[in-house]
Design a protein around this motif. Structure first.
Motif, PDB file in Angstrom:
ATOM      1  N   ARG A  29       0.806  -1.216   0.000  1.00 42.51           N
ATOM      2  CA  ARG A  29       0.000   0.000   0.000  1.00 42.51           C
ATOM      3  C   ARG A  29       0.844   1.274   0.000  1.00 42.51           C
ATOM      4  O   ARG A  29       0.485   2.265  -0.637  1.00 42.51           O
ATOM      5  CB  ARG A  29      -0.919  -0.011   1.232  1.00 42.51           C
ATOM      6  N   ILE A  30       1.957   1.258   0.707  1.00 40.25           N
ATOM      7  CA  ILE A  30       2.736   2.477   0.934  1.00 40.25           C
ATOM      8  C   ILE A  30       3.195   3.160  -0.361  1.00 40.25           C
ATOM      9  O   ILE A  30       3.003   4.381  -0.515  1.00 40.25           O
ATOM     10  CB  ILE A  30       3.934   2.185   1.861  1.00 40.25           C
ATOM     11  N   PRO A  31       3.798   2.452  -1.323  1.00 40.81           N
ATOM     12  CA  PRO A  31       4.261   3.159  -2.538  1.00 40.81           C
ATOM     13  C   PRO A  31       3.153   3.900  -3.269  1.00 40.81           C
ATOM     14  O   PRO A  31       3.364   5.020  -3.752  1.00 40.81           O
ATOM     15  CB  PRO A  31       4.847   2.024  -3.399  1.00 40.81           C
ATOM     16  N   GLY A  32       1.976   3.304  -3.339  1.00 40.44           N
ATOM     17  CA  GLY A  32       0.871   3.971  -4.014  1.00 40.44           C
ATOM     18  C   GLY A  32       0.459   5.247  -3.301  1.00 40.44           C
ATOM     19  O   GLY A  32       0.157   6.264  -3.946  1.00 40.44           O
ATOM     20  N   GLU A  33       0.433   5.209  -1.978  1.00 45.20           N
ATOM     21  CA  GLU A  33       0.086   6.416  -1.218  1.00 45.20           C
ATOM     22  C   GLU A  33       1.133   7.503  -1.418  1.00 45.20           C
ATOM     23  O   GLU A  33       0.801   8.687  -1.557  1.00 45.20           O
ATOM     24  CB  GLU A  33      -0.072   6.083   0.263  1.00 45.20           C
ATOM     25  N   LEU A  34       2.411   7.107  -1.423  1.00 41.96           N
ATOM     26  CA  LEU A  34       3.472   8.092  -1.614  1.00 41.96           C
ATOM     27  C   LEU A  34       3.401   8.724  -3.000  1.00 41.96           C
ATOM     28  O   LEU A  34       3.557   9.942  -3.152  1.00 41.96           O
ATOM     29  CB  LEU A  34       4.835   7.429  -1.411  1.00 41.96           C
ATOM     30  N   GLU A  35       3.157   7.909  -3.994  1.00 46.01           N
ATOM     31  CA  GLU A  35       3.117   8.420  -5.367  1.00 46.01           C
ATOM     32  C   GLU A  35       1.877   9.265  -5.630  1.00 46.01           C
ATOM     33  O   GLU A  35       1.863  10.069  -6.563  1.00 46.01           O
ATOM     34  CB  GLU A  35       3.188   7.237  -6.338  1.00 46.01           C
ATOM     35  N   ALA A  36       0.846   9.106  -4.785  1.00 45.62           N
ATOM     36  CA  ALA A  36      -0.358   9.920  -4.939  1.00 45.62           C
ATOM     37  C   ALA A  36      -0.207  11.304  -4.312  1.00 45.62           C
ATOM     38  O   ALA A  36      -1.019  12.199  -4.575  1.00 45.62           O
ATOM     39  CB  ALA A  36      -1.561   9.206  -4.323  1.00 45.62           C
ATOM     40  N   MET A  37       0.823  11.484  -3.479  1.00 43.36           N
ATOM     41  CA  MET A  37       1.053  12.787  -2.853  1.00 43.36           C
ATOM     42  C   MET A  37       1.678  13.738  -3.868  1.00 43.36           C
ATOM     43  O   MET A  37       2.597  13.372  -4.587  1.00 43.36           O
ATOM     44  CB  MET A  37       1.972  12.631  -1.637  1.00 43.36           C
ATOM     45  N   THR A  38       1.178  14.948  -3.915  1.00 40.83           N
ATOM     46  CA  THR A  38       1.658  15.934  -4.883  1.00 40.83           C
ATOM     47  C   THR A  38       2.755  16.801  -4.258  1.00 40.83           C
ATOM     48  O   THR A  38       2.500  17.535  -3.298  1.00 40.83           O
ATOM     49  CB  THR A  38       0.507  16.841  -5.351  1.00 40.83           C
ATOM     50  N   PRO A  39       3.978  16.709  -4.775  1.00 35.67           N
ATOM     51  CA  PRO A  39       5.042  17.567  -4.236  1.00 35.67           C
ATOM     52  C   PRO A  39       4.889  19.001  -4.702  1.00 35.67           C
ATOM     53  O   PRO A  39       4.689  19.265  -5.887  1.00 35.67           O
ATOM     54  CB  PRO A  39       6.320  16.931  -4.795  1.00 35.67           C
ATOM     55  N   ASP A  40       4.967  19.925  -3.771  1.00 28.39           N
ATOM     56  CA  ASP A  40       4.965  21.347  -4.104  1.00 28.39           C
ATOM     57  C   ASP A  40       5.911  22.039  -3.134  1.00 28.39           C
ATOM     58  O   ASP A  40       6.318  21.448  -2.132  1.00 28.39           O
ATOM     59  CB  ASP A  40       3.550  21.926  -4.024  1.00 28.39           C
ATOM     60  N   PRO A  41       6.291  23.288  -3.404  1.00 27.71           N
ATOM     61  CA  PRO A  41       7.295  23.950  -2.557  1.00 27.71           C
ATOM     62  C   PRO A  41       6.916  24.034  -1.087  1.00 27.71           C
ATOM     63  O   PRO A  41       7.800  24.130  -0.232  1.00 27.71           O
ATOM     64  CB  PRO A  41       7.402  25.345  -3.189  1.00 27.71           C
ATOM     65  N   GLY A  42       5.618  23.999  -0.783  1.00 29.88           N
ATOM     66  CA  GLY A  42       5.214  24.082   0.612  1.00 29.88           C
ATOM     67  C   GLY A  42       5.226  22.760   1.347  1.00 29.88           C
ATOM     68  O   GLY A  42       5.151  22.734   2.575  1.00 29.88           O
ATOM     69  N   SER A  43       5.338  21.647   0.606  1.00 33.57           N
ATOM     70  CA  SER A  43       5.266  20.332   1.250  1.00 33.57           C
ATOM     71  C   SER A  43       6.474  19.452   0.978  1.00 33.57           C
ATOM     72  O   SER A  43       6.666  18.437   1.648  1.00 33.57           O
ATOM     73  CB  SER A  43       4.012  19.589   0.773  1.00 33.57           C
ATOM     74  N   TYR A  44       7.297  19.848   0.002  1.00 32.36           N
ATOM     75  CA  TYR A  44       8.375  18.966  -0.456  1.00 32.36           C
ATOM     76  C   TYR A  44       9.642  19.772  -0.688  1.00 32.36           C
ATOM     77  O   TYR A  44       9.605  20.858  -1.274  1.00 32.36           O
ATOM     78  CB  TYR A  44       7.949  18.293  -1.760  1.00 32.36           C
ATOM     79  N   GLY A  45      10.750  19.247  -0.229  1.00 33.75           N
ATOM     80  CA  GLY A  45      12.024  19.932  -0.423  1.00 33.75           C
ATOM     81  C   GLY A  45      13.138  19.180   0.267  1.00 33.75           C
ATOM     82  O   GLY A  45      13.051  17.970   0.483  1.00 33.75           O
ATOM     83  N   LEU A  46      14.184  19.880   0.652  1.00 32.29           N
ATOM     84  CA  LEU A  46      15.289  19.243   1.355  1.00 32.29           C
ATOM     85  C   LEU A  46      14.913  18.975   2.808  1.00 32.29           C
ATOM     86  O   LEU A  46      14.393  19.858   3.496  1.00 32.29           O
ATOM     87  CB  LEU A  46      16.535  20.122   1.285  1.00 32.29           C
ATOM     88  N   ILE A  47      15.174  17.757   3.249  1.00 31.84           N
ATOM     89  CA  ILE A  47      14.844  17.351   4.611  1.00 31.84           C
ATOM     90  C   ILE A  47      16.072  16.745   5.278  1.00 31.84           C
ATOM     91  O   ILE A  47      17.042  16.374   4.611  1.00 31.84           O
ATOM     92  CB  ILE A  47      13.681  16.336   4.629  1.00 31.84           C
ATOM     93  N   HIS A  48      16.014  16.621   6.593  1.00 31.60           N
ATOM     94  CA  HIS A  48      17.112  16.003   7.335  1.00 31.60           C
ATOM     95  C   HIS A  48      17.268  14.551   6.925  1.00 31.60           C
ATOM     96  O   HIS A  48      18.371  14.058   6.712  1.00 31.60           O
ATOM     97  CB  HIS A  48      16.846  16.121   8.834  1.00 31.60           C
ATOM     98  N   GLY A  49      16.165  13.819   6.867  1.00 31.22           N
ATOM     99  CA  GLY A  49      16.173  12.442   6.393  1.00 31.22           C
ATOM    100  C   GLY A  49      16.391  11.383   7.445  1.00 31.22           C
ATOM    101  O   GLY A  49      16.212  10.196   7.171  1.00 31.22           O
ATOM    102  N   ASP A  50      16.762  11.782   8.672  1.00 32.57           N
ATOM    103  CA  ASP A  50      17.019  10.790   9.731  1.00 32.57           C
ATOM    104  C   ASP A  50      16.874  11.441  11.101  1.00 32.57           C
ATOM    105  O   ASP A  50      17.720  11.281  11.974  1.00 32.57           O
ATOM    106  CB  ASP A  50      18.419  10.203   9.562  1.00 32.57           C
ATOM    107  N   LEU A  51      15.771  12.166  11.302  1.00 31.21           N
ATOM    108  CA  LEU A  51      15.648  12.990  12.495  1.00 31.21           C
ATOM    109  C   LEU A  51      15.029  12.220  13.666  1.00 31.21           C
ATOM    110  O   LEU A  51      13.954  12.553  14.147  1.00 31.21           O
ATOM    111  CB  LEU A  51      14.844  14.253  12.202  1.00 31.21           C
TER     112      LEU A  51
END
Length: 333
Positions: free
Chosen positions: A193-215
């Motif tokens: 289920r997880i990949p489909g949910e991730l791919e359905a999310m729309t990246p935009d400047p307010g929700s997607y960008g550079l992240i720490h990745g291991d916080l």
């Protein structure tokens, strides 16, 4: 832990290249990099990293570029890179570091030096004020991500559906050591289920960008009550909720609320954030098991966690909101 002679030689040659008047060297650990804490007469405390072969020169320089932005623009206390006496931020094995690469599971190629970030780990005793402050810090980091304009050579990994699938392959290979077959079926259903949910999310400047990745909280220290993020070795592109989910993973229900309140005091969360956050929560949980499952020393603790992990998987698969309610462990035989 005994340090390999080749690694020790690299450290000593790197110290010479940086012309450091060091007084003490302390081994910290080994993951994708081998890390050491240095104490010096004039430069204070420093962090020396010997990078594994999976770290390209471009990726390392990009990490340092991102950290410089966080330090200068967002005024966050983070580890920043330091140049050697020739003005270079990376020492190359076989060149400045003076050593030819050696064979083995992790061939070490590059060396970097960074400012040490002062602070202490919480040891699990987090107050509401500290958690609120972590949320604020994370929101400020993400705000800085919206403002960041990378150089043309900038390259960092992306943490999404593709990275999940790669991690899943490793977990699938070793799953019999983790959980009985009925429990594994829950993992399989979540992974489908997880990949489909991730791919359905729309990246935009307010929700997607550079992240720490291991916080997780092993990568947060506190100084004078204020949190500071460390170890940006997995920083990359992803949804900001990914970082938030990683921070929530090891917290209780009320602690999660405190951190969310801190975050939302700086950055507004989207109306449907909770379901997305839970998707990232389960993704990171599975990714953590994938990362650690090949280490026999860690298997006992991983198995102990399974009644709670399976409970989260059941809630996720049932489309039940679970982040802010008490979840009872389950046994699946």
């Amino acid at each position: 832990m005994k340090i390999e002679p080749a690694t020790r030689d690299r450290v000593l040659r790197a110290l010479k290249a940086y012309e450091l008047d060091w007084t003490k060297i302390e081994y910290i650990g080994k993951s994708d990099s081998v890390t050491f804490k240095l104490e010096t007469e004039t430069a204070g405390k420093l962090l020396l990293r010997i990078h594994g072969e999976r770290c390209s020169r471009e990726e390392i320089l990009s990490e340092l570029e991102w950290l410089s932005h966080l330090s200068q623009t967002a005024e966050l206390v983070v580890p920043v890179g330091l140049p050697n006496s020739s003005g270079r931020y990376i020492l190359e094995a076989g060149n400045e570091a003076g050593n030819e690469p050696y064979g083995g599971a992790q061939q070490l190629n590059y060396v970097t030096l960074m400012r040490w970030v002062e602070g202490e780990h919480s040891a699990g005793n987090l107050t509401d004020e500290q958690l609120h402050a972590v949320g604020v810090m994370l929101a400020r980091m993400h705000e800085a991500g919206e403002q960041f304009v990378p150089s043309a050579e900038f390259i960092r990994p992306a943490w999404g559906a593709d990275s999940f699938r790669k991690g899943w392959d490793k977990l699938e290979e070793h799953h019999e050591a983790l959980v009985p077959e009925p429990g594994w079926k829950l993992y399989q259903a979540a992974a489908a289920r997880i990949p489909g949910e991730l791919e359905a999310m729309t990246p935009d400047p307010g929700s997607y960008g550079l992240i720490h990745g291991d916080l997780h909280f092993g990568n947060v220290v506190f100084a004078d009550g204020q949190p500071r993020a460390i170890d940006f070795g997995l920083c990359g592109y992803g949804f900001y909720l990914y970082d938030l989910a990683a921070a929530l993973l090891e917290l209780s229900t009320e602690q999660r609320r405190s951190l969310i309140r801190g975050y939302s005091s700086v950055r507004a969360l989207e109306p449907d954030y909770e379901r997305k956050l839970e998707c990232f929560f389960v993704k990171i949980m599975i990714g953590n098991y994938s990362h650690h499952i090949s280490n026999p020393d860690e298997l006992p603790s991983l198995r102990e966690e399974q009644p709670y992990a399976l409970a989260y998987l059941k809630e996720y698969l049932a489309d039940s909101r679970f982040l802010f309610k008490r979840i009872e462990p389950v046994q699946v035989e």
